[in-house]
Design a protein around this motif. Structure first.
Motif, PDB file in Angstrom:
ATOM      1  N   LEU A  49       1.523 -30.694  18.598  1.00 17.83           N
ATOM      2  CA  LEU A  49       1.235 -29.355  19.106  1.00 17.83           C
ATOM      3  C   LEU A  49      -0.219 -29.024  18.864  1.00 17.83           C
ATOM      4  O   LEU A  49      -0.764 -29.283  17.796  1.00 17.83           O
ATOM      5  N   VAL A  84      -3.165 -25.920  19.029  1.00 21.64           N
ATOM      6  CA  VAL A  84      -3.393 -24.479  19.069  1.00 21.64           C
ATOM      7  C   VAL A  84      -4.762 -24.249  19.671  1.00 21.64           C
ATOM      8  O   VAL A  84      -5.766 -24.743  19.157  1.00 21.64           O
ATOM      9  N   PRO A  98       7.457 -23.051  20.244  1.00 14.31           N
ATOM     10  CA  PRO A  98       6.698 -23.562  21.380  1.00 14.31           C
ATOM     11  C   PRO A  98       6.692 -25.070  21.497  1.00 14.31           C
ATOM     12  O   PRO A  98       6.125 -25.617  22.428  1.00 14.31           O
ATOM     13  N   THR A  99       7.292 -25.803  20.553  1.00 19.30           N
ATOM     14  CA  THR A  99       7.108 -27.259  20.492  1.00 19.30           C
ATOM     15  C   THR A  99       7.930 -28.021  21.512  1.00 19.30           C
ATOM     16  O   THR A  99       7.684 -29.198  21.737  1.00 19.30           O
ATOM     17  N   ARG A 129       8.189 -27.035  24.735  1.00 17.18           N
ATOM     18  CA  ARG A 129       7.765 -26.682  26.082  1.00 17.18           C
ATOM     19  C   ARG A 129       7.274 -27.917  26.821  1.00 17.18           C
ATOM     20  O   ARG A 129       6.830 -28.891  26.221  1.00 17.18           O
ATOM     21  N   SER A 170       4.768 -29.890  29.302  1.00 15.08           N
ATOM     22  CA  SER A 170       3.373 -29.836  29.725  1.00 15.08           C
ATOM     23  C   SER A 170       3.175 -30.319  31.146  1.00 15.08           C
ATOM     24  O   SER A 170       2.117 -30.100  31.724  1.00 15.08           O
ATOM     25  N   VAL A 188      -1.284 -24.069  22.611  1.00 13.46           N
ATOM     26  CA  VAL A 188      -0.857 -22.692  22.393  1.00 13.46           C
ATOM     27  C   VAL A 188      -2.073 -21.855  22.044  1.00 13.46           C
ATOM     28  O   VAL A 188      -2.880 -22.234  21.194  1.00 13.46           O
ATOM     29  N   GLU A 189      -2.218 -20.734  22.734  1.00 18.62           N
ATOM     30  CA  GLU A 189      -3.287 -19.816  22.368  1.00 18.62           C
ATOM     31  C   GLU A 189      -3.030 -19.262  20.967  1.00 18.62           C
ATOM     32  O   GLU A 189      -1.897 -18.932  20.616  1.00 18.62           O
ATOM     33  N   GLU A 218      -1.334 -16.047  20.812  1.00 18.84           N
ATOM     34  CA  GLU A 218       0.054 -16.057  21.259  1.00 18.84           C
ATOM     35  C   GLU A 218       1.030 -16.129  20.094  1.00 18.84           C
ATOM     36  O   GLU A 218       2.166 -15.658  20.197  1.00 18.84           O
ATOM     37  N   LEU A 219       0.603 -16.718  18.990  1.00 18.35           N
ATOM     38  CA  LEU A 219       1.476 -16.854  17.831  1.00 18.35           C
ATOM     39  C   LEU A 219       1.789 -15.519  17.168  1.00 18.35           C
ATOM     40  O   LEU A 219       2.767 -15.414  16.431  1.00 18.35           O
ATOM     41  N   LEU A 242       7.008 -15.494  20.102  1.00 20.95           N
ATOM     42  CA  LEU A 242       6.738 -16.524  19.098  1.00 20.95           C
ATOM     43  C   LEU A 242       6.692 -15.945  17.691  1.00 20.95           C
ATOM     44  O   LEU A 242       7.115 -16.613  16.739  1.00 20.95           O
TER      45      LEU A 242
END
Length: 338
Positions: free
Chosen positions: A69, A71, A176-177, A179, A181, A216-217, A220-221, A226
């Protein structure tokens, strides 16, 4: 005496000891040749190695294993990234992702065939001897009927309620892991539908899923959903609720268990719900492993993989113990346009 040779210089050079001559040469500055700029198509792994040797910084490492992942950190107009070369890592070679992080199409085909077989069994082969009783049970479980003096089976009540917790566990494992791509297939519609359709709504996403997860932005966390799914408080409440339901079913008594098995052989509602619980338990260890690998926690948390095979309690325990999402690779996106 040959032309171009100065006898005085030769005499002085002969009298200077070798050690002093080496010191003199050491004081002569070497010309600095700028390192040529790297082309844009150089893979991020090669860029990291070049920076390591040029800057002398052994802490610089590639962005991680495929499937890890990332970030993505956004910089404001007045902020600058610490390393300007990090901005170049945003470009990735699609063929490299397909070769390293992609999944063989045969697994998707096999999962699709499995899903098709399960759906055929549910609609055509599952026992359906008591449709009117199933409707009555469904109304009782949904609290659409008042207290009419009938006592619902304790094992059935526990199973029904724990099926409402399973989608929460899978949402925490997939976001999110988990998702995808590749393509534009979002996970959240399948996660929402799983609250109504269980594993029968999740398997189509398993078919379409293409690792690794997208970056991930960082902001976003801290936003919904999330921040809720990553919360240890959420994981603890879900785990305690599931533990209570399983304990209640375990001590329901022999009569309730014999009655439940009778329902399982006759009722489509209970038969399909039990199959749903079994399939969710079977798929959980894979998604625990995927989440563990994406968080770079496999070396420390691999002992939890065998425990994740324990229905519901194993994955729930992992959600409590797993580390938070960390910055594996920081990618800068500057809003300032020059």
């Amino acid at each position: 005496m040959s032309a171009g040779t100065n006898p005085m210089v030769s005499t002085i050079s002969a009298r200077v000891p070798p050690l002093e001559r080496s010191l003199v040469r050491a004081r002569i500055p070497k010309p600095r040749i700028p390192f040529p700029s790297l082309p844009s198509k150089v893979p991020p792994f090669a860029r990291a190695i070049v920076r390591e040797h040029c800057n002398g910084n052994p802490s610089v490492s590639p962005s991680g294993r495929p499937g890890g992942l990332q970030v993505r950190r956004s910089f404001t107009k007045n902020e600058k990234p610490e390393d300007p070369l990090l901005g170049d890592e945003e470009e990735e070679d699609p063929s490299r992702n397909d070769a390293e992080g992609g999944r063989d199409w045969t697994s998707s085909v096999l999962l699709f065939l499995l899903w098709g077989g399960i759906m055929y069994y549910v609609f055509n082969l599952a026992p359906n001897q008591t449709p009117s009783r199933d409707m009555y049970f469904l109304q009782k479980l949904l609290n659409l009927k008042g207290d009419d003096g009938f006592r619902m089976n304790g094992v059935l009540v526990s199973l029904w309620n724990i099926m409402g917790l399973w989608p929460m566990v899978y949402s925490m494992l997939l976001l999110p892991t988990g998702r995808s791509s590749k393509g534009s297939v979002p996970v959240w519609p399948f996660a929402v539908l799983s609250f109504f359709g269980g594993v029968y709504a999740l398997i189509p996403y398993f078919v379409l899923w293409k690792p690794p997860p997208p970056p991930v932005e960082e902001a976003e966390l801290s936003r919904w959903p999330l921040n809720f799914l990553e919360s240890k408080l959420t994981a603890g409440i879900v785990s305690l609720a599931g533990l209570g339901l399983i304990t209640y079913a375990a001590f329901a008594g022999g009569d309730d268990w014999r009655e439940f098995f009778q329902y399982f052989r006759e009722s489509k509602l209970i038969h399909v719900t039990s199959l749903d619980f079994t399939l969710l338990s079977a798929f959980a260890p894979f998604w625990v492993y995927n989440d563990m690998s994406s968080r770079k926690w496999y070396e420390k948390g691999s002992w939890l993989l065998p425990l994740s095979a324990v229905p519901f309690l194993g994955p729930a325990l992992y959600l409590i113990l797993r580390p938070a999402v960390k910055t594996v690779s920081v990618v800068s996106s500057t809003s300032e346009q020059e």
